[in-house]
Scaffold this motif. Structure first.
Motif, PDB file in Angstrom:
ATOM      1  N   ARG A 180       0.802  -1.575  -0.294  1.00 47.60           N
ATOM      2  CA  ARG A 180      -0.338   0.069   0.081  1.00 47.60           C
ATOM      3  C   ARG A 180       0.938   1.291  -0.151  1.00 47.60           C
ATOM      4  O   ARG A 180       0.056   1.917  -0.649  1.00 47.60           O
ATOM      5  CB  ARG A 180      -0.881   0.055   1.043  1.00 47.60           C
ATOM      6  CG  ARG A 180      -0.434   0.017   2.444  1.00 47.60           C
ATOM      7  CD  ARG A 180      -1.476  -0.431   3.725  1.00 47.60           C
ATOM      8  NE  ARG A 180      -0.503  -0.024   4.970  1.00 47.60           N
ATOM      9  CZ  ARG A 180      -1.290  -0.271   5.972  1.00 47.60           C
ATOM     10  NH1 ARG A 180      -2.490  -0.835   6.132  1.00 47.60           N
ATOM     11  NH2 ARG A 180      -1.077  -0.104   7.185  1.00 47.60           N
TER      12      ARG A 180
ATOM     13  N   LEU B 106       1.716   2.327  -3.376  1.00 44.64           N
ATOM     14  CA  LEU B 106       0.935   2.977  -4.218  1.00 44.64           C
ATOM     15  C   LEU B 106       1.791   4.643  -4.694  1.00 44.64           C
ATOM     16  O   LEU B 106       1.732   5.703  -3.128  1.00 44.64           O
ATOM     17  CB  LEU B 106      -0.299   2.898  -3.725  1.00 44.64           C
ATOM     18  CG  LEU B 106      -1.103   1.706  -4.136  1.00 44.64           C
ATOM     19  CD1 LEU B 106      -2.529   1.304  -2.897  1.00 44.64           C
ATOM     20  CD2 LEU B 106      -1.443   0.817  -5.122  1.00 44.64           C
TER      21      LEU B 106
ATOM     22  N   ARG C  23      -4.376   6.067  -4.685  1.00 40.88           N
ATOM     23  CA  ARG C  23      -4.572   6.521  -3.648  1.00 40.88           C
ATOM     24  C   ARG C  23      -6.034   7.544  -3.516  1.00 40.88           C
ATOM     25  O   ARG C  23      -6.709   7.296  -2.968  1.00 40.88           O
ATOM     26  CB  ARG C  23      -3.645   6.758  -2.572  1.00 40.88           C
ATOM     27  CG  ARG C  23      -2.002   6.349  -2.080  1.00 40.88           C
ATOM     28  CD  ARG C  23      -1.628   7.039  -1.038  1.00 40.88           C
ATOM     29  NE  ARG C  23      -0.374   5.930  -1.239  1.00 40.88           N
ATOM     30  CZ  ARG C  23       0.647   6.072  -0.049  1.00 40.88           C
ATOM     31  NH1 ARG C  23       0.258   7.160   0.526  1.00 40.88           N
ATOM     32  NH2 ARG C  23       2.010   5.565  -0.060  1.00 40.88           N
TER      33      ARG C  23
ATOM     34  N   GLY D 210      -0.228   4.513   4.625  1.00 40.62           N
ATOM     35  CA  GLY D 210      -0.353   4.369   3.444  1.00 40.62           C
ATOM     36  C   GLY D 210      -1.918   3.743   3.372  1.00 40.62           C
ATOM     37  O   GLY D 210      -2.571   3.462   2.175  1.00 40.62           O
TER      38      GLY D 210
ATOM     39  N   ILE E 276      -5.725   2.399   3.191  1.00 38.79           N
ATOM     40  CA  ILE E 276      -6.952   3.367   2.208  1.00 38.79           C
ATOM     41  C   ILE E 276      -7.768   4.978   3.010  1.00 38.79           C
ATOM     42  O   ILE E 276      -7.433   4.581   4.233  1.00 38.79           O
ATOM     43  CB  ILE E 276      -7.930   2.191   1.419  1.00 38.79           C
ATOM     44  CG1 ILE E 276      -8.534   3.229   0.502  1.00 38.79           C
ATOM     45  CG2 ILE E 276      -8.832   2.012   2.863  1.00 38.79           C
ATOM     46  CD1 ILE E 276      -9.254   1.749  -0.167  1.00 38.79           C
ATOM     47  N   ASP E 277      -7.945   5.550   2.509  1.00 39.86           N
ATOM     48  CA  ASP E 277      -8.305   7.248   2.948  1.00 39.86           C
ATOM     49  C   ASP E 277     -10.080   7.503   2.585  1.00 39.86           C
ATOM     50  O   ASP E 277     -10.764   7.141   1.627  1.00 39.86           O
ATOM     51  CB  ASP E 277      -7.939   8.206   2.599  1.00 39.86           C
ATOM     52  CG  ASP E 277      -7.935   8.992   2.739  1.00 39.86           C
ATOM     53  OD1 ASP E 277      -8.670   9.350   3.620  1.00 39.86           O
ATOM     54  OD2 ASP E 277      -8.011  10.802   2.095  1.00 39.86           O
TER      55      ASP E 277
ATOM     56  N   HIS F 111      -7.393  -1.173   0.720  1.00 41.87           N
ATOM     57  CA  HIS F 111      -6.532  -1.483  -0.411  1.00 41.87           C
ATOM     58  C   HIS F 111      -6.688  -2.614  -1.574  1.00 41.87           C
ATOM     59  O   HIS F 111      -6.621  -4.043  -0.466  1.00 41.87           O
ATOM     60  CB  HIS F 111      -5.195  -0.569  -1.045  1.00 41.87           C
ATOM     61  CG  HIS F 111      -4.785   0.687  -0.813  1.00 41.87           C
ATOM     62  ND1 HIS F 111      -5.201   1.912  -1.823  1.00 41.87           N
ATOM     63  CD2 HIS F 111      -4.028   1.481   0.277  1.00 41.87           C
ATOM     64  CE1 HIS F 111      -5.235   3.089  -1.229  1.00 41.87           C
ATOM     65  NE2 HIS F 111      -4.865   2.503  -0.020  1.00 41.87           N
TER      66      HIS F 111
END
Length: 210
Positions: free
Chosen positions: A28, A31, A36, A67, A69-70, A181
């Motif tokens: 991650r 990326l 992202r 890293g 995921i948001d 992710h």
């Protein structure tokens, strides 16, 4: 993408678990910023369609780190719907436990001992700003890895597992949705005895219902 060997019948050794966690965190982190951002948009499209999210009045999510995921693009949509958004806060004077504190644009923030922004402890100490985990409707939590059966791997600190251990007992509980992710997906993960089961796992590419 390489997949790990099928380990369903054999628990991972501590060394193997650490190696796999390092590999998945590296995936991650590698990326690009653009990848992202795109992943976060696709993730939030999936989340907005989930009945649990649409019904939620009190929801906790996290600010991404390392890293992860948001999920934060979801916040304006939630606030427009009247959903009260919370963030996890390291509970003072408690080993690996979390508070869930109401968050908005004016919330005073500090970096915790891991360098992750969170609501300032004195702000969060007021009971009116905290919601007990059992009273939340949904908690979105970050994952390091997951498989198609809904097994998951966390960061290893046990913060969520300790704070959500009550969900194994009868009584009110939030819906627990793990986020990652899709590059963090592996072929098979063994369950660890301390893992709190999830209701769903959502990535930028799929929704898994264990």
């Amino acid at each position: 993408m390489t997949h790990m060997q099928d380990t369903a019948a054999t628990p991972l050794t501590d060394d193997a678990r650490r190696r796999l966690r390092r590999e998945l965190r590296l995936r991650r982190r590698e990326l690009s910023a653009e990848a992202r951002r795109d992943a976060a948009e696709r993730l939030c499209r999936h989340l907005r369609k989930l009945p649990e999210i649409q019904r939620a009045r009190r929801l906790a999510l996290y600010l991404p780190n390392d890293g992860e995921i948001d999920p934060t693009p979801l916040i304006p949509w939630l606030e427009r719907r009247g959903t009260r958004v919370h963030l996890p806060v390291l509970k003072p004077l408690s080993r690996n436990q979390l508070w869930f504190v109401h968050y908005h644009s004016g919330t005073p923030m500090v970096a915790n001992r891991f360098g992750i922004p969170e609501p300032e402890a004195r702000h969060g100490a007021h009971r009116a700003r905290r919601t007990p985990a059992w009273a939340l409707d949904v908690i979105l939590l970050p994952l390091v890895g997951f498989d198609d059966r809904g097994q998951r791997m966390g960061m290893g600190g046990g913060f969520y597992d300790r704070s959500l251990a009550f969900t194994r007992r009868p009584g009110p509980r939030p819906r627990l949705i793990g986020l990652a992710h899709d590059c963090q997906r592996v072929e098979r993960l063994p369950a660890a005895p301390w893992d709190v089961p999830l209701d769903a796992i959502v990535s930028d590419a799929r929704v898994i219902r264990p």
